[in-house]
Design a protein around this motif. Sequence first.
Motif, PDB file in Angstrom:
ATOM      1  N   ALA A 106      95.570  32.909  24.359  1.00  0.00           N
ATOM      2  CA  ALA A 106      95.021  32.803  25.794  1.00  0.00           C
ATOM      3  C   ALA A 106      96.134  32.232  26.537  1.00  0.00           C
ATOM      4  CB  ALA A 106      93.914  31.659  25.681  1.00  0.00           C
ATOM      5  N   ARG A 107      97.026  31.690  26.347  1.00  0.00           N
ATOM      6  CA  ARG A 107      98.192  31.302  27.379  1.00  0.00           C
ATOM      7  C   ARG A 107      99.130  32.617  27.239  1.00  0.00           C
ATOM      8  NH1 ARG A 107      97.064  26.444  24.641  1.00  0.00           N
ATOM      9  NH2 ARG A 107      98.545  26.816  23.072  1.00  0.00           N
ATOM     10  N   MET A 108      98.872  33.653  26.571  1.00  0.00           N
ATOM     11  CA  MET A 108      99.692  34.869  26.759  1.00  0.00           C
ATOM     12  C   MET A 108      98.576  35.947  27.426  1.00  0.00           C
ATOM     13  SD  MET A 108     102.036  35.171  23.425  1.00  0.00           S
ATOM     14  CE  MET A 108     100.830  35.097  22.056  1.00  0.00           C
ATOM     15  N   GLY A 109      97.492  35.333  27.820  1.00  0.00           N
ATOM     16  CA  GLY A 109      96.269  36.268  28.338  1.00  0.00           C
ATOM     17  C   GLY A 109      95.622  37.157  27.442  1.00  0.00           C
ATOM     18  N   ARG A 110      95.758  36.775  26.153  1.00  0.00           N
ATOM     19  CA  ARG A 110      94.816  37.537  25.186  1.00  0.00           C
ATOM     20  C   ARG A 110      93.854  36.817  24.616  1.00  0.00           C
ATOM     21  NH1 ARG A 110     100.229  38.973  21.417  1.00  0.00           N
ATOM     22  NH2 ARG A 110     101.504  40.238  22.855  1.00  0.00           N
ATOM     23  N   VAL A 111      92.752  37.586  24.369  1.00  0.00           N
ATOM     24  CA  VAL A 111      91.520  36.876  24.102  1.00  0.00           C
ATOM     25  C   VAL A 111      91.150  37.931  22.884  1.00  0.00           C
ATOM     26  CG1 VAL A 111      89.206  36.203  24.310  1.00  0.00           C
ATOM     27  CG2 VAL A 111      90.837  35.726  26.000  1.00  0.00           C
TER      28      VAL A 111
ATOM     29  N   ASN B  54      91.306  29.068  30.603  1.00  0.00           N
ATOM     30  CA  ASN B  54      91.496  27.722  31.000  1.00  0.00           C
ATOM     31  C   ASN B  54      91.276  26.458  29.891  1.00  0.00           C
ATOM     32  OD1 ASN B  54      92.049  28.410  33.935  1.00  0.00           O
ATOM     33  ND2 ASN B  54      90.143  29.480  33.685  1.00  0.00           N
ATOM     34  N   ALA B  55      91.194  27.033  28.729  1.00  0.00           N
ATOM     35  CA  ALA B  55      91.184  25.871  27.733  1.00  0.00           C
ATOM     36  C   ALA B  55      90.081  25.031  28.051  1.00  0.00           C
ATOM     37  CB  ALA B  55      92.571  25.160  27.669  1.00  0.00           C
ATOM     38  N   ARG B  56      88.689  25.440  28.357  1.00  0.00           N
ATOM     39  CA  ARG B  56      87.876  24.565  28.361  1.00  0.00           C
ATOM     40  C   ARG B  56      86.637  24.334  27.373  1.00  0.00           C
ATOM     41  NH1 ARG B  56      87.506  26.553  34.038  1.00  0.00           N
ATOM     42  NH2 ARG B  56      86.232  28.262  33.578  1.00  0.00           N
ATOM     43  N   HIS B  57      86.854  23.266  26.528  1.00  0.00           N
ATOM     44  CA  HIS B  57      86.230  23.200  25.357  1.00  0.00           C
ATOM     45  C   HIS B  57      84.653  22.648  25.623  1.00  0.00           C
ATOM     46  CE1 HIS B  57      85.888  22.501  20.837  1.00  0.00           C
ATOM     47  NE2 HIS B  57      84.925  21.426  21.373  1.00  0.00           N
ATOM     48  N   SER B  58      83.806  23.239  25.043  1.00  0.00           N
ATOM     49  CA  SER B  58      82.218  22.777  25.112  1.00  0.00           C
ATOM     50  C   SER B  58      81.486  23.014  23.720  1.00  0.00           C
ATOM     51  CB  SER B  58      81.799  23.893  25.970  1.00  0.00           C
ATOM     52  OG  SER B  58      81.836  25.124  25.425  1.00  0.00           O
TER      53      SER B  58
ATOM     54  N   ASP C  10      80.535  38.386  21.290  1.00  0.00           N
ATOM     55  CA  ASP C  10      80.108  37.095  20.611  1.00  0.00           C
ATOM     56  C   ASP C  10      80.212  35.872  21.632  1.00  0.00           C
ATOM     57  OD1 ASP C  10      80.095  38.120  18.121  1.00  0.00           O
ATOM     58  OD2 ASP C  10      82.028  37.573  17.605  1.00  0.00           O
ATOM     59  N   LEU C  11      81.205  36.228  22.712  1.00  0.00           N
ATOM     60  CA  LEU C  11      81.290  35.207  23.866  1.00  0.00           C
ATOM     61  C   LEU C  11      80.046  34.988  24.538  1.00  0.00           C
ATOM     62  CD1 LEU C  11      84.307  35.369  23.128  1.00  0.00           C
ATOM     63  CD2 LEU C  11      84.802  35.083  25.566  1.00  0.00           C
ATOM     64  N   GLN C  12      79.632  36.247  24.837  1.00  0.00           N
ATOM     65  CA  GLN C  12      78.266  36.366  25.427  1.00  0.00           C
ATOM     66  C   GLN C  12      77.031  35.695  24.848  1.00  0.00           C
ATOM     67  OE1 GLN C  12      78.224  40.716  26.351  1.00  0.00           O
ATOM     68  NE2 GLN C  12      79.298  40.420  28.141  1.00  0.00           N
ATOM     69  N   ARG C  13      76.993  35.904  23.581  1.00  0.00           N
ATOM     70  CA  ARG C  13      75.816  35.580  22.653  1.00  0.00           C
ATOM     71  C   ARG C  13      75.778  34.029  22.556  1.00  0.00           C
ATOM     72  NH1 ARG C  13      75.833  36.321  16.033  1.00  0.00           N
ATOM     73  NH2 ARG C  13      74.210  34.971  15.700  1.00  0.00           N
ATOM     74  N   PHE C  14      77.152  33.344  22.641  1.00  0.00           N
ATOM     75  CA  PHE C  14      77.101  31.815  22.726  1.00  0.00           C
ATOM     76  C   PHE C  14      77.351  31.262  23.930  1.00  0.00           C
ATOM     77  CE2 PHE C  14      77.889  33.075  18.289  1.00  0.00           C
ATOM     78  CZ  PHE C  14      77.195  32.211  17.576  1.00  0.00           C
ATOM     79  N   GLY C  15      77.371  32.102  25.023  1.00  0.00           N
ATOM     80  CA  GLY C  15      77.495  31.362  26.322  1.00  0.00           C
ATOM     81  C   GLY C  15      78.651  31.087  26.757  1.00  0.00           C
ATOM     82  N   VAL C  16      79.838  31.567  26.282  1.00  0.00           N
ATOM     83  CA  VAL C  16      81.154  31.177  26.659  1.00  0.00           C
ATOM     84  C   VAL C  16      81.750  32.033  27.496  1.00  0.00           C
ATOM     85  CG1 VAL C  16      83.465  30.501  25.804  1.00  0.00           C
ATOM     86  CG2 VAL C  16      81.215  29.878  24.337  1.00  0.00           C
ATOM     87  N   PRO C  17      82.179  31.800  28.620  1.00  0.00           N
ATOM     88  CA  PRO C  17      82.861  32.795  29.485  1.00  0.00           C
ATOM     89  C   PRO C  17      84.305  32.957  29.148  1.00  0.00           C
ATOM     90  CG  PRO C  17      81.753  30.977  31.095  1.00  0.00           C
ATOM     91  CD  PRO C  17      81.633  30.614  29.574  1.00  0.00           C
ATOM     92  N   VAL C  18      84.708  34.125  29.501  1.00  0.00           N
ATOM     93  CA  VAL C  18      86.254  34.316  29.214  1.00  0.00           C
ATOM     94  C   VAL C  18      87.004  33.328  30.089  1.00  0.00           C
ATOM     95  CG1 VAL C  18      88.046  35.989  29.335  1.00  0.00           C
ATOM     96  CG2 VAL C  18      86.002  36.781  28.591  1.00  0.00           C
ATOM     97  N   ALA C  19      86.540  32.868  30.994  1.00  0.00           N
ATOM     98  CA  ALA C  19      87.445  32.019  31.898  1.00  0.00           C
ATOM     99  C   ALA C  19      87.653  30.649  30.970  1.00  0.00           C
ATOM    100  CB  ALA C  19      86.822  31.709  33.322  1.00  0.00           C
TER     101      ALA C  19
ATOM    102  N   LEU D  15      99.982  45.993  22.913  1.00  0.00           N
ATOM    103  CA  LEU D  15     100.356  46.401  24.384  1.00  0.00           C
ATOM    104  C   LEU D  15      99.455  46.979  25.390  1.00  0.00           C
ATOM    105  CD1 LEU D  15     104.076  47.759  23.165  1.00  0.00           C
ATOM    106  CD2 LEU D  15     103.446  45.429  23.943  1.00  0.00           C
ATOM    107  N   GLN D  16      98.602  47.480  24.691  1.00  0.00           N
ATOM    108  CA  GLN D  16      97.454  48.184  25.255  1.00  0.00           C
ATOM    109  C   GLN D  16      96.144  47.711  25.793  1.00  0.00           C
ATOM    110  OE1 GLN D  16      97.059  51.403  22.342  1.00  0.00           O
ATOM    111  NE2 GLN D  16      99.044  52.315  22.655  1.00  0.00           N
ATOM    112  N   GLN D  17      95.893  46.471  24.926  1.00  0.00           N
ATOM    113  CA  GLN D  17      94.484  45.949  25.336  1.00  0.00           C
ATOM    114  C   GLN D  17      94.614  44.456  25.033  1.00  0.00           C
ATOM    115  OE1 GLN D  17      92.358  48.203  22.160  1.00  0.00           O
ATOM    116  NE2 GLN D  17      90.995  46.507  22.493  1.00  0.00           N
ATOM    117  N   THR D  18      93.960  43.653  25.869  1.00  0.00           N
ATOM    118  CA  THR D  18      93.993  42.213  25.509  1.00  0.00           C
ATOM    119  C   THR D  18      92.549  41.542  25.396  1.00  0.00           C
ATOM    120  OG1 THR D  18      93.725  41.883  27.862  1.00  0.00           O
ATOM    121  CG2 THR D  18      95.971  41.798  26.893  1.00  0.00           C
ATOM    122  N   ARG D  19      91.592  42.581  25.333  1.00  0.00           N
ATOM    123  CA  ARG D  19      90.173  42.095  24.964  1.00  0.00           C
ATOM    124  C   ARG D  19      89.654  43.017  23.945  1.00  0.00           C
ATOM    125  NH1 ARG D  19      92.190  39.129  27.966  1.00  0.00           N
ATOM    126  NH2 ARG D  19      91.430  38.264  29.922  1.00  0.00           N
ATOM    127  N   TYR D  20      88.552  42.655  23.292  1.00  0.00           N
ATOM    128  CA  TYR D  20      87.842  43.373  22.321  1.00  0.00           C
ATOM    129  C   TYR D  20      86.271  43.392  22.669  1.00  0.00           C
ATOM    130  CZ  TYR D  20      92.302  44.145  20.004  1.00  0.00           C
ATOM    131  OH  TYR D  20      93.511  44.558  19.808  1.00  0.00           O
TER     132      TYR D  20
END
Length: 277
Positions: A169-174, A193-197, A180-189, A108-113
Amino acid sequence: MTPDEYCQQKAAQSGSSFYYSFLFLPVNRRRAITALYAFCREVDDVVDECQDAQIAATKLVWWRQELERLYNGKPEHPVTQALLPVLTEFSLPQEQFLEIIDGMEMDLQQTRYLDFKALSLYCYRVASVVGLLAAEIFGYQERKTQKYAHDLGMAFQLTNIIRDVGEDARMGRVYLPIDDLQRFGVPVADILNARHSDNFRRLMEFQIERAEQYYRQAMAELPASDRKAQRPGLIMAAIYRTLLDEIKRDGCQVLSQRTSLTPIRKLWIAWRTWIKA
């Protein structure tokens, strides 16, 4: 409907893999673990099904109060009524049930780590603590089994996060750590937006390996003397590791689909693991 029947229905309706790990237990332990699982489902549903965060928070306050009533011998809810005889039989501490609610409040308090350390606290509260309670119900002789239960809970929650990336993600949670996302070059967007790469696939393969590391640690920590008693956890591990294999084999398409195993396959894995353990 009796409290035990309510809990049984709650567990069966969930379709969770945990249900299959309970099937082979003696009646008293099966009743206890089913009540524990039903409690976890109740408080988790508060967060997942309540659209208003303030109302969800109020409901979790009620559950804290209900735990107080439970430990005073006066529970009101069917789940806590089912838990009442379990508490003394298996020495389940109130603090650990409160930790589970703490974990639900984090949703309830956070959606990112920001990093894995931050995520680890969440995983500990919503899964490792459940593993520790479950280990008490299943029974053990050596304290090292507590470390096994902790790490197995971490592995289970990391598997849930991997499986549910798209759904969350569809509930706004990641839940995937931002570093880790930054390390692998994957934007939160891309997640939202379900963009596979290819970068996303590599990110998920890294997450799978982290989960596998916890499974390996847990298996190494489980003393041989407690292996038979802890078979339900071994069943869950076998089912969840098979699920991870399927996700990896499918190219980690977790943004657009939710990989699952059929009930008959789960039952086969459960039976095979129970016999071999």
